[in-house]
Scaffold this motif. Structure first.
Motif, PDB file in Angstrom:
ATOM      1  N   LEU A 118      -1.521  -9.555  -2.724  1.00 22.80           N
ATOM      2  CA  LEU A 118      -2.594  -9.557  -1.745  1.00 22.80           C
ATOM      3  C   LEU A 118      -3.418 -10.834  -1.944  1.00 22.80           C
ATOM      4  CD1 LEU A 118      -3.500  -5.791  -2.165  1.00 22.80           C
ATOM      5  CD2 LEU A 118      -1.987  -6.839  -0.489  1.00 22.80           C
TER       6      LEU A 118
ATOM      7  N   TRP B 240      -6.148 -12.083  -0.992  1.00 22.99           N
ATOM      8  CA  TRP B 240      -7.607 -12.131  -1.142  1.00 22.99           C
ATOM      9  C   TRP B 240      -8.051 -11.626  -2.520  1.00 22.99           C
ATOM     10  CZ3 TRP B 240      -4.913  -9.236   2.350  1.00 22.99           C
ATOM     11  CH2 TRP B 240      -4.834  -7.871   2.094  1.00 22.99           C
TER      12      TRP B 240
ATOM     13  N   PHE C 249      -4.851  -3.516  -8.969  1.00 23.31           N
ATOM     14  CA  PHE C 249      -4.648  -2.729  -7.744  1.00 23.31           C
ATOM     15  C   PHE C 249      -3.550  -1.690  -7.959  1.00 23.31           C
ATOM     16  CE2 PHE C 249      -2.246  -2.131  -3.817  1.00 23.31           C
ATOM     17  CZ  PHE C 249      -3.232  -1.896  -2.869  1.00 23.31           C
TER      18      PHE C 249
ATOM     19  N   PRO D 218      -9.507  -6.117   4.447  1.00 23.02           N
ATOM     20  CA  PRO D 218      -9.575  -7.488   3.927  1.00 23.02           C
ATOM     21  C   PRO D 218      -8.547  -8.417   4.556  1.00 23.02           C
ATOM     22  CG  PRO D 218      -8.899  -5.941   2.200  1.00 23.02           C
ATOM     23  CD  PRO D 218      -9.306  -5.129   3.362  1.00 23.02           C
TER      24      PRO D 218
ATOM     25  N   ALA E  49      -8.673  -0.929   1.619  1.00 29.44           N
ATOM     26  CA  ALA E  49      -8.251  -1.799   0.520  1.00 29.44           C
ATOM     27  C   ALA E  49      -7.279  -2.872   0.980  1.00 29.44           C
ATOM     28  CB  ALA E  49      -7.612  -0.966  -0.596  1.00 29.44           C
ATOM     29  N   VAL E  50      -6.559  -2.638   2.069  1.00 30.55           N
ATOM     30  CA  VAL E  50      -5.547  -3.616   2.474  1.00 30.55           C
ATOM     31  C   VAL E  50      -5.801  -4.163   3.877  1.00 30.55           C
ATOM     32  CG1 VAL E  50      -3.095  -3.991   2.896  1.00 30.55           C
ATOM     33  CG2 VAL E  50      -3.808  -2.607   0.955  1.00 30.55           C
TER      34      VAL E  50
ATOM     35  N   ALA F  50       0.835  -1.211   0.000  1.00 25.27           N
ATOM     36  CA  ALA F  50       0.000   0.000   0.000  1.00 25.27           C
ATOM     37  C   ALA F  50       0.863   1.252   0.000  1.00 25.27           C
ATOM     38  CB  ALA F  50      -0.921  -0.007   1.219  1.00 25.27           C
TER      39      ALA F  50
END
Lengths: 277, 301
Positions: free
Chosen positions: B90, B92, B101, A199, A195-196, A182
């Motif tokens: 990531l 998920w 992303f 989740p 967003a990070v 991020a």
């Protein structure tokens, strides 16, 4: 047998165990003496009345059939259908629970983001968490003054801790690599959170929510026994006062079934947010 | 003129746990030109990863600074893409969503279909197409995951791409394939790359220039070795190039022996500590035909 899947074999074994258990239970309950075997004296002193006793499963099943075929009848304050009683309990549980979630998850998120906040709040959480939720009842009744709201408060206070602790822990334990992703993508703090971190921490948070709903359902029975009026807990206690053990056994089973359904619901949610690394 | 990326007197000290200080590296200064592929080689603990983190903006040096394209590096930026050793996808998100992303962060003004198209294009460039891109990273092999990570980094067109031992966790065969993919995509993009590795052959295959670090503490970038093997390079052909073993031997020598001998010497104040340039080229006509030794020139720049 070789062709049956693991689940099929387990299901067959479950049915067999249920059947054997029910048979043993049925056999273990001594039959009531027939009225005509009693002496006149015994009849006069009331021994001919059916004695209270743990009911055999056949009676419980008959009761279940009777109750579940008309679950929503309302014949006055002390005679409501099982559906209505459970409905009251679920309403209280969900109200208190979602109030708790509404506070615990954002607050836990903030605590988890900051080591200082985590460490400074931790002693308070550790002291408040092990308090039996029912111990709050007198204070709640005095301050709130309303038994209905007090029951909801008790649910609130018992379900807040697992959600708070799990959210804070889940957020604090997010892998630094993901936060670095991020950061190297210049995401702002709000975007990083949604967003990070959210989740990434979701499985832990939902586990906390699942633990909380389980505890809330355990506590509502006891809380309703205390505050009375409506609800499945009140129903159990009321039937005990009526010495109607068949109804007591039946409602115990219903508590179990509803608790299982609530847990399964959160199990589904958990499966949705879980990810494999 | 200053190079595109200029690392100036970078020093990193950590508390050693006994109240003192541990100097990992000191006054490290070097430059990287635009479009150059620079690899840094050194033993564990010499501070390679720390330099990488400072370049990425994820860590701050004790003193010194980094200037890229005329601007000082402060904090992480989309201009400096990073491929981490552990892929850092990531878990998920699907493969495609992981690349999207990054693209979304770079181009917030793009529509979803633009972002998706761009991401799909770069996944295809590293050989990931079709059904695979809708899988989660956990359903991919290590090599495929690292490809996704590389695609994510290249798709953002960073001014500088940082690769932190990107192939360290992969088996030798997969490593080879992905090195080829990396060379291919690098050739198309003219991307400035700074990479860490332990693997000498990998370094020779990929790099324009190799920076050699001495062992820590007080590590420094001692030499800058030009790789005088023309591109495009191919792993089976470069070993036949006359310069290959000369360069390789020089690197092995350094890592095996001289990195230790040169280690642990605190530098004097005022010393710039710029690495000595080493150029080994056997294809150049030797000055003395009788001299069979590699033409080895050490020039302090």
């Amino acid at each position: 047998m070789e062709k049956l899947s693991l689940n099929q074999r387990a299901a067959i074994l479950s049915v067999v165990m249920l059947f054997v258990g029910l048979l043993a239970w049925e056999a273990a309950i001594p039959a009531q003496k027939a009225v005509k075997e009693l002496t006149e004296y015994e009849l006069l002193t009331g021994a001919g009345q059916p004695k209270a006793g743990v009911p055999p499963p056949s009676q419980v099943l008959a009761k279940a059939w009777e109750q579940l075929s008309n679950p929503f009848y309302d014949a006055g304050p002390n005679d409501k259908g099982i559906g209505i009683q459970i409905g009251y309990s679920i309403y209280r549980v969900l109200t208190g629970y979602f109030l708790a979630a509404f506070i615990a998850i954002p607050f836990g998120f903030l605590i988890g983001m900051s080591q200082v906040a985590y460490k400074s709040f931790n002693p308070f959480i550790q002291v408040l968490r092990p308090i039996s939720p029912l111990a709050w009842m007198p204070l709640a009744l005095f301050i709130i003054g309303d038994s209905e709201a007090s029951a909801i408060f008790v649910i609130f206070i018992c379900s807040i801790w697992p959600m708070l602790i799990n959210t804070a822990f889940g957020v604090a334990a997010v892998r630094e690599d993901w936060v670095n992703v991020a950061r190297t993508h210049e995401l702002g703090p709000i975007k990083t959170a949604f967003a990070v971190i959210l989740p990434a921490a979701a499985p832990t948070i939902v586990t906390g929510m699942r633990i909380s709903i389980g505890i809330a359902w355990l506590v509502i029975v006891a809380a309703e026994m205390l505050v009375g009026g409506t609800g499945i807990g009140y129903y159990v206690w009321n039937e005990w006062n009526n010495l109607d053990l068949t109804s007591v056994v039946f409602s115990i089973l219903m508590i179990g079934v509803v608790g299982m359904l609530l847990d399964a619901l959160f199990g589904l949610l958990q499966r949705r947010v879980t990810y494999a690394e | 003129m200053k190079p595109y990326l200029s690392i100036e007197k970078l020093t990193q000290k950590f508390p050693d746990g006994n109240g003192g200080e541990l100097t990992v590296f000191e006054n490290a200064s070097f430059g990287v030109d635009k479009g150059e592929f620079v690899v840094i080689l050194g033993h564990s603990g010499c501070g390679k990863s720390t330099i990488m983190n400072i370049l990425a903006g994820l860590a701050d040096p004790t003193s010194g600074g980094v200037i890229m394209d005329g601007q000082e590096v402060k904090g992480p930026s989309l201009d400096r893409g990073v491929v981490f050793q552990n892929y850092s996808l990531l878990p998920w998100l699907t493969t495609l969503k992981n690349v999207m992303f990054g693209v979304k962060a770079r181009h917030p003004e793009w529509t979803k279909s633009q972002v998706e198209e761009h991401a799909t294009k770069f996944l295809a460039m590293v050989g990931l197409e079709g059904d695979v891109i809708h899988r989660k990273p956990s359903q991919l092999s290590g090599g495929m995951r690292q490809r996704v990570s590389i695609a994510r980094a290249f798709a953002n067109h960073p001014k500088l791409l940082l690769l932190d031992e990107p192939f360290g966790a992969l088996d030798a065969l997969t490593r080879g394939t992905i090195q080829d993919e990396l060379l291919k995509i690098w050739g198309q993009m003219e991307q400035t790359v700074f990479m860490i590795t332990h693997d000498i052959d990998e370094a020779i295959l990929l790099a324009d220039r190799i920076l050699l670090m001495t062992n820590g503490p007080h590590a420094r970038v001692a030499e800058s070795v030009d790789i005088t093997i023309p591109r495009p390079r191919n792993r089976t052909e470069i070993i036949e190039h006359p310069n290959y073993y000369a360069i390789r031997n020089h690197l092995v020598q350094f890592l095996g022996k001289r990195s230790k001998e040169l280690a642990g010497q605190p530098t004097q104040a005022g010393q710039t500590n710029a690495p000595a340039t080493v150029r080994i080229d056997l294809t150049e006509p030797a000055e003395d035909p009788e001299d069979k030794r590699p033409a080895l020139k050490a020039v302090n720049s």
